[in-house]
Design a protein around this motif. Sequence first.
Motif: not given
Lengths: 268, 278
Positions: A70, A73, A77, A81, A83, A89, A168-169, B9, B13, B16, B19, B24, B27-28, B30
Amino acid sequence: MTSASRWGLRTVVLAYLAFLLVLPVGVILYRTFQHGLSPIFDTLTTSEAAHAYEITLIVALCAVALNTVFGVGAAVLLVRHRFPGRRILDALIDLPIAVSPVVVGLALTLVYGSRTSFGGWLTDHGIQIIFSLPGMVMATSFVALPLVVRAVAPVLAEIGDEQEQAAATLGASAFQRFTRITLPSIRGALAYGVVLSLARALGEFGAVAVVSGRLIGKTETVPLYVLDLYNNFNQTGAYAAATSLVLVAVVALVASRFLRPRGGLNLS
Amino acid sequence: MSQLASELRRPAVRARVKRPALGPSVTGGFVVLFLSVVVLIPLAMVVYRSTDSGWGGFWHQVHSPFAWSALELTIVMSLIAALVNLVMGTAIAWLLVRDKLPGQRVLDTIIDLPFALPTIVAGVTLILLFGASSPIGINLAYARSGVLIALLFVTLPFVVRTVQPVLLELDHDMEEAAASLGAGRLTIFRRIILPTIAPAVAAGTTLAFARALSEFGSTVLISGNLPGKTQVAAVYIYGKIQEDSVTGAAAVSTVLLAVSLVVLVLLNVIQRWVARRD
Protein backbone atom coordinates in the motif's frame (compact mmCIF):
# COMPACT_ATOMS: atom_id res chain seq x y z
CA MET A 1 25.31 31.31 25.87
CA THR A 2 26.90 32.11 29.19
CA SER A 3 28.27 29.09 30.97
CA ALA A 4 25.78 29.50 33.85
CA SER A 5 22.76 29.37 31.56
CA ARG A 6 24.30 26.53 29.56
CA TRP A 7 24.72 24.44 32.71
CA GLY A 8 21.22 25.39 33.80
CA LEU A 9 19.76 24.17 30.52
CA ARG A 10 21.83 20.98 30.61
CA THR A 11 20.70 20.19 34.14
CA VAL A 12 17.01 20.75 33.44
CA VAL A 13 17.03 18.76 30.18
CA LEU A 14 19.05 15.85 31.52
CA ALA A 15 16.96 15.66 34.71
CA TYR A 16 13.76 15.62 32.64
CA LEU A 17 15.07 12.87 30.37
CA ALA A 18 16.39 10.90 33.32
CA PHE A 19 13.01 10.85 35.06
CA LEU A 20 10.92 10.33 31.95
CA LEU A 21 13.07 7.97 29.87
CA VAL A 22 16.14 6.56 31.53
CA LEU A 23 14.86 5.73 35.03
CA PRO A 24 11.60 3.99 33.93
CA VAL A 25 13.43 1.79 31.42
CA GLY A 26 16.29 1.24 33.88
CA VAL A 27 13.89 0.17 36.62
CA ILE A 28 12.10 -2.38 34.45
CA LEU A 29 15.40 -3.84 33.26
CA TYR A 30 16.58 -4.07 36.87
CA ARG A 31 13.36 -5.70 38.08
CA THR A 32 13.44 -8.18 35.20
CA PHE A 33 16.99 -9.34 35.70
CA GLN A 34 17.21 -8.96 39.49
CA HIS A 35 16.66 -12.68 40.15
CA GLY A 36 18.83 -13.88 37.31
CA LEU A 37 17.88 -15.39 34.01
CA SER A 38 16.08 -18.59 35.00
CA PRO A 39 12.72 -17.02 36.06
CA ILE A 40 12.71 -15.06 32.79
CA PHE A 41 13.38 -18.22 30.86
CA ASP A 42 10.61 -20.03 32.74
CA THR A 43 7.94 -17.42 32.04
CA LEU A 44 8.83 -16.87 28.42
CA THR A 45 8.86 -20.54 27.47
CA THR A 46 5.35 -21.48 28.63
CA SER A 47 3.06 -22.55 25.81
CA GLU A 48 0.92 -19.43 26.36
CA ALA A 49 3.93 -17.17 25.93
CA ALA A 50 5.19 -19.05 22.89
CA HIS A 51 1.75 -18.77 21.34
CA ALA A 52 1.59 -15.03 22.06
CA TYR A 53 4.95 -14.50 20.33
CA GLU A 54 3.81 -16.57 17.38
CA ILE A 55 0.53 -14.65 16.98
CA THR A 56 2.31 -11.30 17.35
CA LEU A 57 4.81 -12.21 14.66
CA ILE A 58 2.18 -13.50 12.22
CA VAL A 59 -0.07 -10.46 12.65
CA ALA A 60 2.81 -7.97 12.44
CA LEU A 61 4.34 -9.55 9.33
CA CYS A 62 0.99 -9.70 7.49
CA ALA A 63 0.17 -6.09 8.39
CA VAL A 64 3.64 -4.84 7.42
CA ALA A 65 3.50 -6.73 4.10
CA LEU A 66 0.13 -5.14 3.29
CA ASN A 67 1.32 -1.70 4.36
CA THR A 68 4.48 -2.00 2.29
CA VAL A 69 2.52 -2.71 -0.89
CA PHE A 70 0.00 0.00 0.00
CA GLY A 71 2.71 2.44 1.03
CA VAL A 72 4.81 2.14 -2.11
CA GLY A 73 1.70 2.24 -4.31
CA ALA A 74 0.31 5.30 -2.55
CA ALA A 75 3.68 7.09 -2.60
CA VAL A 76 4.13 6.48 -6.33
CA LEU A 77 0.57 7.63 -6.95
CA LEU A 78 0.95 10.81 -4.87
CA VAL A 79 4.37 11.80 -6.20
CA ARG A 80 4.25 10.67 -9.83
CA HIS A 81 0.65 11.25 -10.85
CA ARG A 82 -1.79 14.14 -10.94
CA PHE A 83 -5.43 13.16 -10.59
CA PRO A 84 -8.60 14.62 -9.13
CA GLY A 85 -8.81 13.99 -5.38
CA ARG A 86 -5.02 13.71 -5.01
CA ARG A 87 -4.86 16.17 -2.12
CA ILE A 88 -7.76 14.46 -0.39
CA LEU A 89 -5.97 11.11 -0.66
CA ASP A 90 -2.84 12.77 0.69
CA ALA A 91 -4.72 14.06 3.72
CA LEU A 92 -6.63 10.80 4.31
CA ILE A 93 -3.41 8.79 4.55
CA ASP A 94 -2.46 10.78 7.66
CA LEU A 95 -5.85 10.22 9.27
CA PRO A 96 -4.73 7.13 11.27
CA ILE A 97 -2.18 9.26 13.17
CA ALA A 98 -4.97 11.18 14.84
CA VAL A 99 -7.29 8.25 15.56
CA SER A 100 -7.16 6.62 18.98
CA PRO A 101 -6.27 2.90 18.80
CA VAL A 102 -9.43 2.09 20.75
CA VAL A 103 -11.53 3.95 18.17
CA VAL A 104 -9.75 1.94 15.44
CA GLY A 105 -10.84 -1.25 17.18
CA LEU A 106 -14.40 0.00 17.63
CA ALA A 107 -14.60 1.10 13.99
CA LEU A 108 -13.54 -2.31 12.64
CA THR A 109 -15.89 -4.09 15.05
CA LEU A 110 -18.84 -1.98 13.87
CA VAL A 111 -18.29 -3.05 10.25
CA TYR A 112 -16.89 -6.58 10.49
CA GLY A 113 -18.23 -7.81 13.87
CA SER A 114 -20.42 -10.92 13.58
CA ARG A 115 -23.48 -9.03 14.84
CA THR A 116 -23.36 -6.39 12.11
CA SER A 117 -25.09 -7.04 8.78
CA PHE A 118 -21.90 -7.30 6.71
CA GLY A 119 -19.95 -9.15 9.40
CA GLY A 120 -22.90 -11.50 9.91
CA TRP A 121 -22.98 -12.25 6.19
CA LEU A 122 -19.26 -12.99 6.29
CA THR A 123 -19.70 -15.26 9.32
CA ASP A 124 -22.43 -17.18 7.48
CA HIS A 125 -19.92 -17.78 4.74
CA GLY A 126 -17.34 -19.05 7.18
CA ILE A 127 -15.22 -15.92 7.38
CA GLN A 128 -14.57 -14.55 10.85
CA ILE A 129 -12.76 -11.23 11.06
CA ILE A 130 -13.33 -9.84 14.54
CA PHE A 131 -11.95 -11.93 17.45
CA SER A 132 -9.71 -13.54 14.87
CA LEU A 133 -6.47 -12.94 13.00
CA PRO A 134 -7.84 -11.01 9.96
CA GLY A 135 -9.30 -8.32 12.22
CA MET A 136 -6.05 -8.07 14.16
CA VAL A 137 -4.12 -7.67 10.92
CA MET A 138 -6.54 -4.94 9.77
CA ALA A 139 -6.26 -3.10 13.11
CA THR A 140 -2.47 -3.27 13.02
CA SER A 141 -2.41 -2.18 9.40
CA PHE A 142 -4.65 0.79 10.25
CA VAL A 143 -2.44 2.19 13.01
CA ALA A 144 0.79 1.82 11.00
CA LEU A 145 -0.70 2.94 7.68
CA PRO A 146 1.10 6.29 7.06
CA LEU A 147 4.62 5.14 8.01
CA VAL A 148 5.79 3.56 4.73
CA VAL A 149 4.12 6.23 2.56
CA ARG A 150 5.69 9.08 4.52
CA ALA A 151 9.12 7.48 4.51
CA VAL A 152 9.11 6.75 0.77
CA ALA A 153 7.30 9.77 -0.73
CA PRO A 154 9.98 12.45 -0.02
CA VAL A 155 12.74 10.29 -1.52
CA LEU A 156 10.61 9.49 -4.54
CA ALA A 157 10.00 13.21 -5.06
CA GLU A 158 13.70 14.00 -4.66
CA ILE A 159 15.04 11.47 -7.18
CA GLY A 160 12.70 12.75 -9.89
CA ASP A 161 11.57 10.68 -12.86
CA GLU A 162 14.23 11.46 -15.50
CA GLN A 163 15.80 8.00 -15.21
CA GLU A 164 12.41 6.32 -15.49
CA GLN A 165 11.63 8.35 -18.59
CA ALA A 166 14.99 7.52 -20.09
CA ALA A 167 14.33 3.82 -19.47
CA ALA A 168 10.90 4.17 -21.06
CA THR A 169 12.38 5.71 -24.21
CA LEU A 170 14.75 2.73 -24.36
CA GLY A 171 11.75 0.42 -24.33
CA ALA A 172 11.61 -0.69 -20.69
CA SER A 173 8.17 -1.82 -19.56
CA ALA A 174 6.46 -0.26 -16.55
CA PHE A 175 7.32 -3.33 -14.49
CA GLN A 176 10.97 -3.21 -15.55
CA ARG A 177 11.17 0.49 -14.78
CA PHE A 178 9.74 -0.11 -11.32
CA THR A 179 11.95 -3.06 -10.37
CA ARG A 180 15.18 -1.84 -12.03
CA ILE A 181 15.04 1.91 -11.31
CA THR A 182 12.38 3.03 -8.85
CA LEU A 183 12.75 0.23 -6.29
CA PRO A 184 16.57 0.34 -6.00
CA SER A 185 16.53 4.11 -5.52
CA ILE A 186 13.94 4.06 -2.72
CA ARG A 187 15.47 0.99 -1.05
CA GLY A 188 16.86 2.85 1.97
CA ALA A 189 13.73 4.86 2.66
CA LEU A 190 11.59 1.77 2.18
CA ALA A 191 13.68 -0.17 4.71
CA TYR A 192 13.30 2.74 7.14
CA GLY A 193 9.52 2.75 6.69
CA VAL A 194 9.32 -1.02 7.09
CA VAL A 195 11.36 -0.96 10.32
CA LEU A 196 9.14 1.78 11.78
CA SER A 197 5.99 -0.13 10.74
CA LEU A 198 7.30 -3.37 12.17
CA ALA A 199 8.11 -1.74 15.52
CA ARG A 200 4.65 -0.18 15.62
CA ALA A 201 2.97 -3.43 14.55
CA LEU A 202 4.76 -5.63 17.10
CA GLY A 203 3.79 -3.29 19.92
CA GLU A 204 0.22 -2.36 19.02
CA PHE A 205 -2.00 -2.65 22.04
CA GLY A 206 -5.28 -0.68 22.07
CA ALA A 207 -6.65 -1.52 18.64
CA VAL A 208 -5.71 -5.18 18.93
CA ALA A 209 -7.12 -5.33 22.47
CA VAL A 210 -10.56 -4.43 21.07
CA VAL A 211 -10.67 -6.55 17.90
CA SER A 212 -8.92 -9.64 19.29
CA GLY A 213 -11.34 -10.14 22.17
CA ARG A 214 -8.19 -11.09 24.15
CA LEU A 215 -8.86 -14.82 23.93
CA ILE A 216 -5.97 -16.29 25.91
CA GLY A 217 -4.02 -18.85 23.93
CA LYS A 218 -5.92 -17.94 20.77
CA THR A 219 -5.77 -14.26 19.84
CA GLU A 220 -3.47 -12.92 22.53
CA THR A 221 -0.45 -10.96 21.35
CA VAL A 222 2.61 -10.19 23.49
CA PRO A 223 1.46 -6.65 24.49
CA LEU A 224 -1.90 -8.10 25.60
CA TYR A 225 -0.05 -10.91 27.36
CA VAL A 226 1.99 -8.32 29.32
CA LEU A 227 -1.18 -6.75 30.71
CA ASP A 228 -2.71 -10.16 31.38
CA LEU A 229 0.30 -11.28 33.42
CA TYR A 230 0.38 -7.95 35.26
CA ASN A 231 -3.31 -8.16 36.16
CA ASN A 232 -2.82 -11.73 37.38
CA PHE A 233 -0.04 -10.54 39.72
CA ASN A 234 2.57 -12.47 37.79
CA GLN A 235 4.94 -9.53 37.91
CA THR A 236 8.08 -11.46 37.06
CA GLY A 237 6.37 -12.67 33.89
CA ALA A 238 4.96 -9.27 33.03
CA TYR A 239 8.35 -7.58 33.43
CA ALA A 240 10.11 -10.29 31.42
CA ALA A 241 7.61 -10.07 28.55
CA ALA A 242 7.75 -6.26 28.68
CA THR A 243 11.54 -6.33 28.61
CA SER A 244 11.49 -8.55 25.53
CA LEU A 245 9.44 -5.82 23.83
CA VAL A 246 11.85 -3.14 25.11
CA LEU A 247 14.68 -5.03 23.41
CA VAL A 248 12.70 -5.19 20.16
CA ALA A 249 12.11 -1.43 20.42
CA VAL A 250 15.81 -0.73 21.04
CA VAL A 251 16.82 -2.84 18.03
CA ALA A 252 14.24 -0.99 15.91
CA LEU A 253 15.55 2.36 17.20
CA VAL A 254 19.15 1.57 16.35
CA ALA A 255 18.19 0.14 12.95
CA SER A 256 16.05 3.16 12.09
CA ARG A 257 18.86 5.43 13.21
CA PHE A 258 21.12 3.93 10.55
CA LEU A 259 18.39 3.78 7.91
CA ARG A 260 16.89 7.22 8.49
CA PRO A 261 17.17 9.30 5.32
CA ARG A 262 18.19 12.89 5.85
CA GLY A 263 15.18 14.87 7.01
CA GLY A 264 13.70 11.82 8.73
CA LEU A 265 10.04 10.94 8.59
CA ASN A 266 8.00 13.65 6.98
CA LEU A 267 4.62 13.38 8.68
CA SER A 268 2.08 15.09 6.42
CA MET B 1 23.65 10.25 -36.68
CA SER B 2 21.74 11.62 -33.77
CA GLN B 3 18.84 12.32 -36.09
CA LEU B 4 18.91 8.71 -37.17
CA ALA B 5 18.92 7.58 -33.59
CA SER B 6 15.88 9.67 -32.77
CA GLU B 7 14.13 8.39 -35.89
CA LEU B 8 14.78 4.88 -34.73
CA ARG B 9 13.61 5.61 -31.25
CA ARG B 10 10.37 7.33 -32.12
CA PRO B 11 8.21 4.31 -33.01
CA ALA B 12 9.03 2.62 -29.73
CA VAL B 13 7.99 5.72 -27.79
CA ARG B 14 4.77 6.00 -29.75
CA ALA B 15 3.97 2.34 -29.17
CA ARG B 16 4.43 2.81 -25.43
CA VAL B 17 2.32 5.92 -25.21
CA LYS B 18 -0.50 4.37 -27.22
CA ARG B 19 -0.85 1.48 -24.81
CA PRO B 20 -3.48 2.28 -22.19
CA ALA B 21 -1.79 3.19 -18.89
CA LEU B 22 -2.92 0.21 -16.83
CA GLY B 23 -0.35 0.60 -14.03
CA PRO B 24 -1.59 3.77 -12.32
CA SER B 25 -5.23 2.73 -12.40
CA VAL B 26 -4.52 -0.69 -10.89
CA THR B 27 -2.31 0.90 -8.21
CA GLY B 28 -4.91 3.60 -7.62
CA GLY B 29 -7.67 1.02 -7.38
CA PHE B 30 -5.78 -0.99 -4.79
CA VAL B 31 -4.80 2.06 -2.73
CA VAL B 32 -8.35 3.42 -2.63
CA LEU B 33 -9.88 0.00 -1.95
CA PHE B 34 -7.45 -0.78 0.87
CA LEU B 35 -7.88 2.66 2.43
CA SER B 36 -11.68 2.32 2.24
CA VAL B 37 -11.89 -1.21 3.66
CA VAL B 38 -9.42 -0.66 6.50
CA VAL B 39 -9.85 3.03 7.39
CA LEU B 40 -12.65 5.02 5.76
CA ILE B 41 -15.71 2.74 5.92
CA PRO B 42 -15.01 1.69 9.53
CA LEU B 43 -14.52 5.33 10.65
CA ALA B 44 -17.67 6.43 8.82
CA MET B 45 -19.52 3.65 10.63
CA VAL B 46 -18.40 5.00 14.01
CA VAL B 47 -19.85 8.42 13.18
CA TYR B 48 -23.03 6.83 11.76
CA ARG B 49 -23.65 4.55 14.74
CA SER B 50 -23.11 7.40 17.22
CA THR B 51 -26.55 8.72 16.28
CA ASP B 52 -28.35 5.35 16.52
CA SER B 53 -30.89 6.95 18.85
CA GLY B 54 -30.88 10.38 17.21
CA TRP B 55 -29.00 13.55 18.05
CA GLY B 56 -30.65 13.61 21.45
CA GLY B 57 -29.19 10.19 22.15
CA PHE B 58 -25.79 11.31 20.93
CA TRP B 59 -25.81 14.35 23.16
CA HIS B 60 -27.12 12.29 26.08
CA GLN B 61 -24.17 9.91 25.74
CA VAL B 62 -21.54 12.62 25.36
CA HIS B 63 -23.01 14.65 28.19
CA SER B 64 -23.28 11.77 30.66
CA PRO B 65 -21.14 12.71 33.68
CA PHE B 66 -18.37 10.13 33.22
CA ALA B 67 -18.09 10.62 29.45
CA TRP B 68 -17.95 14.38 29.81
CA SER B 69 -15.33 14.31 32.57
CA ALA B 70 -13.27 11.78 30.58
CA LEU B 71 -13.30 14.09 27.56
CA GLU B 72 -12.53 17.10 29.72
CA LEU B 73 -9.66 15.34 31.49
CA THR B 74 -8.24 14.10 28.17
CA ILE B 75 -8.31 17.52 26.53
CA VAL B 76 -6.91 19.40 29.53
CA MET B 77 -4.14 16.87 30.25
CA SER B 78 -3.22 16.62 26.55
CA LEU B 79 -2.95 20.39 26.40
CA ILE B 80 -0.73 20.53 29.48
CA ALA B 81 1.45 17.67 28.18
CA ALA B 82 1.79 19.34 24.77
CA LEU B 83 2.74 22.69 26.35
CA VAL B 84 5.29 21.17 28.76
CA ASN B 85 6.87 19.29 25.86
CA LEU B 86 6.79 22.46 23.78
CA VAL B 87 9.22 23.99 26.28
CA MET B 88 11.19 20.85 27.09
CA GLY B 89 11.25 19.64 23.48
CA THR B 90 12.67 22.96 22.29
CA ALA B 91 15.24 22.87 25.08
CA ILE B 92 16.23 19.29 24.19
CA ALA B 93 16.53 20.17 20.50
CA TRP B 94 18.69 23.15 21.44
CA LEU B 95 20.92 20.95 23.57
CA LEU B 96 21.27 18.39 20.78
CA VAL B 97 22.14 20.97 18.12
CA ARG B 98 24.01 23.75 19.91
CA ASP B 99 25.69 22.02 22.83
CA LYS B 100 28.61 19.63 22.90
CA LEU B 101 28.04 16.94 25.48
CA PRO B 102 29.67 13.53 25.66
CA GLY B 103 27.17 10.87 24.62
CA GLN B 104 25.11 13.26 22.57
CA ARG B 105 24.56 10.66 19.81
CA VAL B 106 23.12 8.24 22.36
CA LEU B 107 20.87 10.99 23.68
CA ASP B 108 19.74 11.76 20.15
CA THR B 109 18.81 8.11 19.63
CA ILE B 110 16.95 7.49 22.91
CA ILE B 111 14.71 10.53 22.32
CA ASP B 112 12.76 8.33 19.88
CA LEU B 113 12.25 5.60 22.48
CA PRO B 114 8.62 6.62 23.18
CA PHE B 115 7.90 6.16 19.45
CA ALA B 116 9.37 2.66 19.42
CA LEU B 117 8.22 1.40 22.82
CA PRO B 118 4.82 -0.33 22.87
CA THR B 119 2.40 1.79 24.89
CA ILE B 120 1.54 -0.98 27.34
CA VAL B 121 5.24 -1.46 28.05
CA ALA B 122 5.47 2.28 28.72
CA GLY B 123 2.52 1.82 31.06
CA VAL B 124 4.24 -0.98 32.99
CA THR B 125 7.56 0.90 33.24
CA LEU B 126 5.85 4.08 34.43
CA ILE B 127 3.83 2.33 37.13
CA LEU B 128 7.01 0.64 38.31
CA LEU B 129 8.79 3.96 38.73
CA PHE B 130 5.85 6.18 39.69
CA GLY B 131 3.50 3.60 41.23
CA ALA B 132 2.62 2.71 44.83
CA SER B 133 5.96 0.91 45.39
CA SER B 134 8.05 3.57 43.68
CA PRO B 135 11.78 3.08 44.32
CA ILE B 136 12.25 6.88 44.23
CA GLY B 137 9.32 7.59 46.53
CA ILE B 138 7.12 9.38 44.00
CA ASN B 139 3.64 7.87 43.92
CA LEU B 140 1.47 9.21 41.11
CA ALA B 141 -0.73 6.10 40.70
CA TYR B 142 -4.48 6.68 40.48
CA ALA B 143 -3.92 10.43 40.30
CA ARG B 144 -4.30 12.91 37.46
CA SER B 145 -0.57 13.58 37.64
CA GLY B 146 -0.09 9.91 36.72
CA VAL B 147 -2.07 10.49 33.55
CA LEU B 148 0.07 13.54 32.84
CA ILE B 149 3.34 11.63 33.28
CA ALA B 150 2.16 8.99 30.79
CA LEU B 151 1.16 11.65 28.25
CA LEU B 152 4.47 13.49 28.72
CA PHE B 153 6.28 10.24 27.99
CA VAL B 154 4.45 9.35 24.78
CA THR B 155 4.56 12.91 23.36
CA LEU B 156 8.20 13.66 24.21
CA PRO B 157 9.79 13.21 20.73
CA PHE B 158 7.40 15.33 18.64
CA VAL B 159 8.67 18.86 19.30
CA VAL B 160 12.30 17.68 19.42
CA ARG B 161 12.02 16.04 16.01
CA THR B 162 10.28 18.98 14.34
CA VAL B 163 12.54 21.70 15.83
CA GLN B 164 15.90 19.91 15.55
CA PRO B 165 16.20 20.05 11.71
CA VAL B 166 15.25 23.75 11.68
CA LEU B 167 17.84 24.58 14.33
CA LEU B 168 20.45 22.63 12.35
CA GLU B 169 19.81 24.75 9.28
CA LEU B 170 19.69 28.04 11.15
CA ASP B 171 22.46 30.29 9.94
CA HIS B 172 24.93 31.48 12.58
CA ASP B 173 25.75 34.52 10.43
CA MET B 174 22.50 36.26 11.27
CA GLU B 175 23.07 35.81 15.00
CA GLU B 176 26.64 37.06 14.67
CA ALA B 177 25.47 40.05 12.63
CA ALA B 178 22.88 40.86 15.28
CA ALA B 179 25.47 40.50 18.02
CA SER B 180 27.88 42.79 16.14
CA LEU B 181 25.11 45.38 15.98
CA GLY B 182 24.84 45.25 19.75
CA ALA B 183 21.93 42.88 20.26
CA GLY B 184 21.94 41.04 23.57
CA ARG B 185 21.48 37.29 23.87
CA LEU B 186 17.84 37.66 24.78
CA THR B 187 17.19 39.97 21.84
CA ILE B 188 18.89 37.57 19.45
CA PHE B 189 16.82 34.67 20.76
CA ARG B 190 13.58 36.65 20.65
CA ARG B 191 14.08 38.41 17.32
CA ILE B 192 16.03 35.85 15.26
CA ILE B 193 15.89 32.32 16.63
CA LEU B 194 12.32 32.30 17.92
CA PRO B 195 10.64 33.51 14.70
CA THR B 196 12.59 30.90 12.69
CA ILE B 197 11.72 27.92 14.85
CA ALA B 198 8.18 29.03 15.80
CA PRO B 199 6.35 27.18 12.98
CA ALA B 200 8.22 23.95 13.71
CA VAL B 201 7.53 24.32 17.42
CA ALA B 202 3.84 24.85 16.66
CA ALA B 203 3.69 21.83 14.34
CA GLY B 204 5.41 19.59 16.89
CA THR B 205 3.15 20.78 19.68
CA THR B 206 0.03 20.14 17.58
CA LEU B 207 1.18 16.60 16.75
CA ALA B 208 1.93 15.98 20.42
CA PHE B 209 -1.53 17.23 21.40
CA ALA B 210 -3.23 14.95 18.82
CA ARG B 211 -1.20 11.98 20.03
CA ALA B 212 -2.05 12.65 23.67
CA LEU B 213 -5.78 12.92 22.90
CA SER B 214 -5.83 9.39 21.52
CA GLU B 215 -3.56 7.74 24.09
CA PHE B 216 -4.71 4.48 25.66
CA GLY B 217 -2.07 1.87 26.57
CA SER B 218 0.31 3.98 28.64
CA THR B 219 -2.43 5.52 30.81
CA VAL B 220 -4.42 2.35 31.44
CA LEU B 221 -2.30 1.11 34.38
CA ILE B 222 -1.03 4.23 36.13
CA SER B 223 -4.33 6.13 35.99
CA GLY B 224 -6.30 3.36 37.70
CA ASN B 225 -9.18 4.41 35.41
CA LEU B 226 -11.29 5.93 38.17
CA PRO B 227 -14.45 7.09 36.34
CA GLY B 228 -14.95 10.83 36.70
CA LYS B 229 -11.48 11.27 38.13
CA THR B 230 -8.60 9.71 36.23
CA GLN B 231 -10.33 7.92 33.35
CA VAL B 232 -9.24 9.27 29.96
CA ALA B 233 -11.53 9.23 26.90
CA ALA B 234 -9.90 6.22 25.20
CA VAL B 235 -10.24 4.11 28.35
CA TYR B 236 -13.85 5.26 28.74
CA ILE B 237 -14.55 4.13 25.15
CA TYR B 238 -12.87 0.79 25.84
CA GLY B 239 -15.12 0.31 28.87
CA LYS B 240 -18.23 1.09 26.80
CA ILE B 241 -17.16 -1.45 24.17
CA GLN B 242 -16.76 -4.09 26.88
CA GLU B 243 -20.25 -3.20 28.20
CA ASP B 244 -21.60 -3.59 24.66
CA SER B 245 -22.85 0.01 24.67
CA VAL B 246 -22.29 0.81 20.98
CA THR B 247 -23.90 4.25 21.02
CA GLY B 248 -21.96 5.32 24.09
CA ALA B 249 -18.65 4.17 22.64
CA ALA B 250 -19.39 5.59 19.18
CA ALA B 251 -20.58 8.99 20.48
CA VAL B 252 -17.47 9.68 22.57
CA SER B 253 -15.31 8.30 19.72
CA THR B 254 -16.97 10.75 17.33
CA VAL B 255 -16.19 13.69 19.60
CA LEU B 256 -12.59 12.51 19.89
CA LEU B 257 -12.39 12.10 16.10
CA ALA B 258 -13.81 15.59 15.58
CA VAL B 259 -11.26 17.17 17.93
CA SER B 260 -8.44 15.24 16.20
CA LEU B 261 -9.70 16.33 12.80
CA VAL B 262 -9.68 19.99 13.85
CA VAL B 263 -6.15 19.49 15.14
CA LEU B 264 -5.06 17.87 11.84
CA VAL B 265 -6.51 20.74 9.82
CA LEU B 266 -4.73 23.17 12.12
CA LEU B 267 -1.49 21.29 11.53
CA ASN B 268 -2.02 21.50 7.79
CA VAL B 269 -2.49 25.27 8.03
CA ILE B 270 0.68 25.56 10.11
CA GLN B 271 2.65 23.50 7.62
CA ARG B 272 1.52 25.59 4.70
CA TRP B 273 2.59 28.63 6.68
CA VAL B 274 6.00 26.96 7.13
CA ALA B 275 6.21 26.11 3.41
CA ARG B 276 5.45 29.70 2.46
CA ARG B 277 8.17 31.01 4.77
CA ASP B 278 10.67 28.63 3.19
